[in-house]
Write a protein that holds these residues in place. Structure first.
Motif, mmCIF file in Angstrom:
data_model
loop_
_atom_site.group_PDB
_atom_site.id
_atom_site.type_symbol
_atom_site.label_atom_id
_atom_site.label_comp_id
_atom_site.label_asym_id
_atom_site.label_seq_id
_atom_site.Cartn_x
_atom_site.Cartn_y
_atom_site.Cartn_z
ATOM 1 N N ALA A 250 0.826 -1.206 0.000
ATOM 2 C CA ALA A 250 0.000 0.000 0.000
ATOM 3 C C ALA A 250 0.859 1.255 0.000
ATOM 4 N N VAL A 251 1.926 1.250 0.803
ATOM 5 C CA VAL A 251 2.803 2.424 0.863
ATOM 6 C C VAL A 251 3.552 2.603 -0.447
ATOM 7 N N ASN A 252 4.045 1.515 -0.993
ATOM 8 C CA ASN A 252 4.844 1.585 -2.214
ATOM 9 C C ASN A 252 4.012 2.000 -3.415
ATOM 10 N N SER A 253 2.713 1.715 -3.390
ATOM 11 C CA SER A 253 1.852 2.084 -4.516
ATOM 12 C C SER A 253 1.379 3.526 -4.423
ATOM 13 N N GLY A 254 1.585 4.149 -3.279
ATOM 14 C CA GLY A 254 1.176 5.536 -3.122
ATOM 15 C C GLY A 254 2.130 6.470 -3.846
ATOM 16 N N ALA B 216 3.806 16.985 -0.247
ATOM 17 C CA ALA B 216 4.244 15.924 -1.157
ATOM 18 C C ALA B 216 5.669 15.468 -0.875
ATOM 19 N N LYS B 217 6.593 16.399 -0.736
ATOM 20 C CA LYS B 217 7.994 16.022 -0.538
ATOM 21 C C LYS B 217 8.166 15.264 0.769
ATOM 22 N N ARG B 218 7.557 15.768 1.823
ATOM 23 C CA ARG B 218 7.684 15.107 3.116
ATOM 24 C C ARG B 218 7.090 13.702 3.057
ATOM 25 N N ALA B 219 5.933 13.564 2.397
ATOM 26 C CA ALA B 219 5.291 12.256 2.308
ATOM 27 C C ALA B 219 6.131 11.289 1.490
ATOM 28 N N ALA B 220 6.694 11.770 0.373
ATOM 29 C CA ALA B 220 7.525 10.900 -0.457
ATOM 30 C C ALA B 220 8.731 10.408 0.337
ATOM 31 N N GLU B 221 9.347 11.304 1.097
ATOM 32 C CA GLU B 221 10.506 10.908 1.902
ATOM 33 C C GLU B 221 10.098 9.942 3.011
ATOM 34 N N ALA B 222 8.977 10.232 3.669
ATOM 35 C CA ALA B 222 8.508 9.354 4.742
ATOM 36 C C ALA B 222 8.121 7.983 4.200
ATOM 37 N N GLY B 223 7.475 7.959 3.038
ATOM 38 C CA GLY B 223 7.097 6.689 2.433
ATOM 39 C C GLY B 223 8.311 5.862 2.042
ATOM 40 N N ALA B 224 9.311 6.527 1.442
ATOM 41 C CA ALA B 224 10.529 5.809 1.057
ATOM 42 C C ALA B 224 11.255 5.281 2.292
ATOM 43 N N ALA B 225 11.282 6.090 3.352
ATOM 44 C CA ALA B 225 11.946 5.650 4.585
ATOM 45 C C ALA B 225 11.211 4.477 5.215
ATOM 46 N N LEU B 226 9.877 4.500 5.158
ATOM 47 C CA LEU B 226 9.099 3.406 5.738
ATOM 48 C C LEU B 226 9.317 2.113 4.963
ATOM 49 N N VAL B 227 9.293 2.198 3.632
ATOM 50 C CA VAL B 227 9.548 1.001 2.817
ATOM 51 C C VAL B 227 10.957 0.472 3.083
ATOM 52 N N ALA B 228 11.921 1.393 3.205
ATOM 53 C CA ALA B 228 13.295 0.971 3.480
ATOM 54 C C ALA B 228 13.392 0.276 4.835
ATOM 55 N N ASN C 148 26.047 10.133 2.454
ATOM 56 C CA ASN C 148 26.427 9.584 3.759
ATOM 57 C C ASN C 148 25.351 9.841 4.807
ATOM 58 N N ARG C 149 24.798 11.043 4.795
ATOM 59 C CA ARG C 149 23.741 11.352 5.763
ATOM 60 C C ARG C 149 22.524 10.462 5.535
ATOM 61 N N ALA C 150 22.154 10.291 4.270
ATOM 62 C CA ALA C 150 20.995 9.448 3.960
ATOM 63 C C ALA C 150 21.251 8.003 4.385
ATOM 64 N N THR D 180 3.174 7.509 10.963
ATOM 65 C CA THR D 180 3.750 7.705 9.628
ATOM 66 C C THR D 180 2.722 7.414 8.546
ATOM 67 N N VAL D 181 1.973 6.332 8.721
ATOM 68 C CA VAL D 181 0.963 5.967 7.727
ATOM 69 C C VAL D 181 -0.120 7.045 7.643
#
Length: 625
Positions: free
Chosen positions: A65-69, A78-90, A205-207, A334-335
């Motif tokens: 569900a997160v990855n399809s968003g 949008a930017k914050r959500a994209a980063e949060a979604g990528a971090a959650l999937v990771a 490195n920070r990421a 996060t969700v």
């Protein structure tokens, strides 16, 4: 008073004495993994329902569900959500899913901290070998180094944990590589991962440091007496706290004369951030030996603490479960952020679509009004119609003598083809001019409204502010096709078949032109408004022509059918223009009902987490230094 090289005890710090409470799993469940879905629940236990998903399955569904968003529209969230979604999937891929599959895997301690804090030196000293590069150049650690006992290397080499990092046995500068080093002096069941600086000048490195933090069973945060109050480390500490990660801290390079003052202040800061229970180890400012390692007396308390933890399998399991449960507990917030951002995307898409709809809806209304108010009967069309039917004097007398002149008008319609052609061309020109005007106005209105919207401006092109290329040609073809179908309508639905049968094709053409004029005067020959201004005789003459051919009843039907057909064609033409805008929204790929799917998936995870009871009847005596 804090003793050099020993854990600090201040307000909120844990006691040195071990906690002897029963931390073992409930009877009958030793060795079972309540997370993987492979173990049947105990009778009467939570999660016994067959409809209840196991935790790992629920997390896989959440990941889908997160990855399809998607958050393609440029909006504040949008930017914050994209980063949060990528971090959650990771975090799901790097830690939660592989860890849930193997709760008994070695405990991973991620060593992180600020630039120059001495992380690599500390790791080398703990494992009694130079396994991670040290030096004065920054950043020193460019790719992470994982150190484990040789007996544990198979688990980390398989790549289930942190699958996105390529395993290597050699030192490398590649940020996507994970160097694996074995150290026989390190107790089996425990591994250290030397992470890049969390405040590195290198973005990658920070990421990576943040990614590794999310994959930690335990985060060993290293700071110094000079930098313990820096903002970036505290931001990372709060992130770890919010995720439920077990944390321990090392305060390095503390001058002897300032040990108590600095340690007490740090303890106060930890308590203020709800981190007072985290163990704190204070290391004195000291020189390294010839191998670059810290003296044994300086790190002995920390090494012994990790040694006790590594030797106690159930204590390690408690750490893992606490961190896993904390990470799961942090998921709903996060969700919810992702769900709200996704719904904002949907609302913005609807708003943009409505703006375009409004612009082109106005264009359709203008065309429809143009067929009602008589404006199309002005100018060239009016002149050509008058020429087509007869002289101006004739029109002034037609209404009074319509019955007597009907036959004369019909007879006139069977001759002089040239005026008919001129009238047909005038009708086409007038309609095309109207269509071009409304299409231009609609395009301009839609363009301006999208440019005023933060999500719309990046989607439009300058050319969208005018009709598309080839619009005039398409409009001309539309009018000609409509006129041809009006003639077919007259021929097939005219009513008086005898007239069609006994007259020349020109008479049918003339009747079709009269129907067209009737469409332009949709009040059905009752002059009102602009029709009076443009000449009421025009509509009366058209009425006379049509009634003479078809009879009174068919007149309104023919005009209305022709009018509906024209408006339908115009609607399709404007739909093509509008599609330029709507196509951009379709290309963006806004998901349907993403918020509902995300919340449902998160609710499934929460039910499965509660059923798993990760931290129930579990304590972690090893957390006490």
């Amino acid at each position: 008073m804090t003793t050099r090289g020993e854990p600090a005890n201040g307000p909120g710090a844990p006691a040195v004495e071990p906690d002897n409470r029963d931390f073992r799993p409930k009877p009958g469940r030793r060795g079972a993994n309540p997370l993987s879905g492979n173990n049947p629940p105990e009778p009467g236990a939570r999660g016994a329902s067959r409809d209840e998903p196991d935790l790992r399955t629920a997390l896989v569904r959440l990941r889908t569900a997160v990855n399809s968003g998607t958050y393609p529209l440029v909006l504040p969230s949008a930017k914050r959500a994209a980063e949060a979604g990528a971090a959650l999937v990771a975090q799901l891929d790097d830690y939660l899913l592989p860890r849930l599959a193997r709760l008994d895997a070695p405990l991973l301690v991620v060593v992180g901290g600020s630039t120059g804090a001495g992380k690599s030196t500390l790791v080398n000293s703990l494992v009694q070998a130079r396994v991670s590069a040290t030096g004065v150049l920054r950043p020193t650690t460019r790719s992470p180094v994982l150190v484990c006992n040789p007996a544990d290397s198979t688990w980390f080499r398989q790549g289930e944990l942190l699958p996105g990092l390529t395993r290597t046995s050699q030192a490398t500068d590649r940020p996507d590589a994970l160097q694996l080093v074995t150290a026989p002096a390190l107790t089996p069941g425990l591994a250290f991962l030397d992470a890049p600086d969390i405040d590195s000048v290198v973005d990658a490195n920070r990421a990576l440091a943040g990614q590794l933090l999310a994959a930690a069973d335990l985060w060993l945060f290293v700071t110094t007496a000079a930098r313990y109050a820096d903002a970036v480390p505290w931001e990372m500490l709060r992130t770890a706290r919010n995720r439920g990660t077990v944390i321990a801290l090392v305060l390095d390079r503390v001058p002897a004369e300032a040990t108590d003052e600095i340690a007490d202040h740090l303890v106060e800061m930890l308590a203020a951030q709800q981190l007072g229970a985290a163990p704190l180890f204070v290391l004195p400012e000291t020189a390294v030996d010839g191998q670059g390692l810290l003296p044994d007396r300086a790190i002995a308390p920390l090494r012994d603490w990790f040694g006790r933890l590594a030797a106690d399998a159930e204590a390690r399991a408690a750490v893992v479960r606490q961190t896993v449960d904390g990470a799961l507990t942090a998921l709903p917030a996060t969700v919810e952020l992702l769900a709200e951002a996704a719904e904002e995307q949907g609302r913005a898409a609807v708003d943009l679509e409505e703006r375009v709809d409004a612009a082109y809806r106005g264009a359709r209304r203008t065309v429809e009004q143009g067929l009602r108010d008589g404006r199309l009967l002005r100018g060239e069309v009016l002149a050509r119609w008058q020429e087509f039917v007869g002289t101006g004097e004739l029109f002034r007398t037609l209404e009074a003598r319509i019955g007597r002149l009907r036959d004369r008008i019909v007879s006139a319609l069977t001759g002089r083809p040239a005026p008919a052609t001129q009238l047909q061309n005038a009708i086409e020109s007038q309609l095309v001019t109207l269509l071009r005007a409304v299409a231009t106005e609609a395009a301009e209105n839609a363009y301006v409204s999208w440019m005023a919207h933060p999500a719309g401006a990046p989607l439009v092109e300058l050319t969208f502010g005018r009709p598309s290329d080839g619009f005039t040609e398409r409009a001309e073809r539309l009018v000609r096709d409509w006129q041809r179908d009006v003639l077919e309508l007259v021929r097939t639905q005219g009513g008086e078949k005898r007239f069609v049968a006994r007259t020349a094709a020109y008479a049918v053409n003339a009747a079709g032109l009269a129907v067209t004029i009737a469409v332009f005067a949709s009040t059905a020959f009752i002059p009102t408004g602009l029709e009076v201004v443009t000449g009421a005789g025009t509509t009366v003459a058209a009425q006379a022509v049509l009634q003479a051919i078809f009879g009174d009843q068919a007149v309104r039907t023919l005009a209305e059918q022709a009018r509906r057909d024209l408006l339908a064609r115009v609607g399709r033409l404007l739909d093509e223009e509008q599609a330029r805008y709507l196509g951009r929204l379709a290309e963006a790929g806004i998901s349907e009902q993403p918020g509902r799917r995300l919340r449902e998936a998160a609710a499934d995870v929460e039910r499965a987490r509660a059923a798993a009871a990760l931290t129930e009847h579990l304590t972690w005596p090893g957390v006490q230094p």
